[in-house]
Design a protein around this motif. Sequence first.
Motif, mmCIF file in Angstrom:
data_model
loop_
_atom_site.group_PDB
_atom_site.id
_atom_site.type_symbol
_atom_site.label_atom_id
_atom_site.label_comp_id
_atom_site.label_asym_id
_atom_site.label_seq_id
_atom_site.Cartn_x
_atom_site.Cartn_y
_atom_site.Cartn_z
ATOM 1 N N GLY A 143 0.851 -1.190 0.000
ATOM 2 C CA GLY A 143 0.000 0.000 0.000
ATOM 3 C C GLY A 143 0.884 1.237 0.000
ATOM 4 O O GLY A 143 1.988 1.205 -0.541
ATOM 5 N N ALA A 147 1.753 1.523 -3.855
ATOM 6 C CA ALA A 147 0.568 1.016 -4.561
ATOM 7 C C ALA A 147 -0.455 2.147 -4.703
ATOM 8 O O ALA A 147 -0.349 3.181 -4.048
ATOM 9 C CB ALA A 147 -0.024 -0.164 -3.806
ATOM 10 N N THR A 151 -5.684 1.147 -1.817
ATOM 11 C CA THR A 151 -4.891 0.148 -1.078
ATOM 12 C C THR A 151 -4.661 0.680 0.350
ATOM 13 O O THR A 151 -4.916 1.859 0.621
ATOM 14 C CB THR A 151 -3.529 -0.110 -1.780
ATOM 15 O OG1 THR A 151 -2.807 1.123 -1.856
ATOM 16 C CG2 THR A 151 -3.735 -0.682 -3.178
ATOM 17 N N GLY A 197 1.705 -4.256 -6.219
ATOM 18 C CA GLY A 197 2.433 -3.014 -5.995
ATOM 19 C C GLY A 197 3.847 -3.094 -6.554
ATOM 20 O O GLY A 197 4.225 -4.082 -7.192
ATOM 21 N N ALA A 203 -1.935 -5.730 -4.348
ATOM 22 C CA ALA A 203 -2.376 -4.347 -4.081
ATOM 23 C C ALA A 203 -3.904 -4.283 -4.126
ATOM 24 O O ALA A 203 -4.485 -3.775 -5.086
ATOM 25 C CB ALA A 203 -1.756 -3.413 -5.117
ATOM 26 N N LYS A 205 -7.952 -3.491 -2.840
ATOM 27 C CA LYS A 205 -8.726 -2.381 -2.288
ATOM 28 C C LYS A 205 -9.172 -2.794 -0.884
ATOM 29 O O LYS A 205 -10.215 -3.429 -0.714
ATOM 30 C CB LYS A 205 -9.951 -2.174 -3.188
ATOM 31 C CG LYS A 205 -10.367 -0.751 -3.343
ATOM 32 C CD LYS A 205 -11.351 -0.643 -4.488
ATOM 33 C CE LYS A 205 -11.624 0.763 -4.697
ATOM 34 N NZ LYS A 205 -12.435 1.601 -4.704
ATOM 35 N N ALA A 211 -6.436 -5.853 5.533
ATOM 36 C CA ALA A 211 -5.212 -6.346 4.879
ATOM 37 C C ALA A 211 -4.417 -7.217 5.839
ATOM 38 O O ALA A 211 -3.929 -8.292 5.467
ATOM 39 C CB ALA A 211 -4.372 -5.162 4.398
#
Length: 412
Positions: A143, A147, A151, A197, A203, A205, A211
């Motif tokens: 992220g 990315a 992210t 990424g 990567a 959403k 995550a």
Amino acid sequence: MARITSLKGRLLYNSRGSKTIEIDVITDTKHIGRVCASSGASVGKHEAMSFPDNKPEKSLEILKTNEKKFIGLDPSNLKSIHETLRTIDSTPNYSKIGGSVAFSLTIASIDAASKSEGIPIFKLLTKDSDLRFPFPLGNILGGGAHAGPGTPDIQEILVCATGSKTIRDAIEVNFAVHKELGKILAKKDTGFTNGRGDEGGWAPKLDNDEALELSAKACEQLGFTLGKEVSLGVDFASTTQWNESRKKYVYNRAGFENTPEEQIDFVSEIIKKYKLAYAEDAVHEEAFDEMSILTERFPKVLIVGDDLLVTNTEILKNAVKKKACNAAILKVNQAGSLYDAIEFAKEASKNNIKLITSHRSGESSDSHISHIGIATKSKMLKIGVVGGERIAKLNELLRISEYDLIRGMAEI
Ligand code: 2PG
Ligand code: MG
């Protein structure tokens, strides 16, 4: 002993498609040492400057003008290459010639010496014979600055096979976790396109919590216990979130803000919940006092300084005084030359600061850092999991294992 007969610099591109330079060091034994410079996206304030005025062409011009100074030097004598470079650029951050020249020229010299003497790079860099493999540490979810929008704010969720007994197993476990996480993400989000990424981590959403949750799930679904066979790590790269004028960490994507005190709690919760073995740049690059709190609170976790230390020996000395970390990222191009980076490694080892040799997000397909990680007795080698420029470094570790000169995995 070989002698340098010429240098050649050229303009190339890194894994992000950005301009970079490559330097060849050619010897009288007709060997070529070759290194292409890497570069970061989340760059520390006090790092070496990659190129003067951001112009790789300018670095190449200066190198050409000064080529003669290096002719006749022994390429294995890192100190003399470094000192000669310093007669051209004595600025602390290599702003005149560019840190990328310092990086490429010094590593390419050792590469040339290794080829002409038939000795692997790691052996040329240390006299120590008790060498171990650092644990590969790789980005499984990216992220932040690595990315796109949507992210997580957190830059990197990392995996490390802390229970592996061999380098091949450690690499394969990281592949398995990366793959399993991909499957979980595809199931969770039908719009997931397998996007990755800059360092090959997925990567998706997702917000920070989701995550981390799914990364932990990937390890557990494979039958691993977090903190045992496999551990998670996080590079918070907190300087990206730090807003100096408001004195707050602003998590734009997740939509919240942390005061410095709240940031410590935020990080502490994540370390505890996911049994992290590794927490990098948990606070911003100048927050030594907050880093000290975390270092004291989590003695068994690697509390790692990256932007905090920028592979700078003087900054490291200050951090040691303040007990601001128990581990340090070593990125040669943050320091400038390989000589600078090795001096940093010596200072770290002297003070029981554990080393993690690291790639940059913008990489080349070179693999010298795998040798540098071994020679500096790094505990981990942060080199990603997938992507050609990442695999190059992992594959080099497997080639190195054929020498039978390394005694198993590092003790973390
Ligand atoms: C980091 C690095 C590598 P960059 O922050 O640790 O993962 O990223 O090269 O963009 O600084
Ligand atoms: Mg970092």
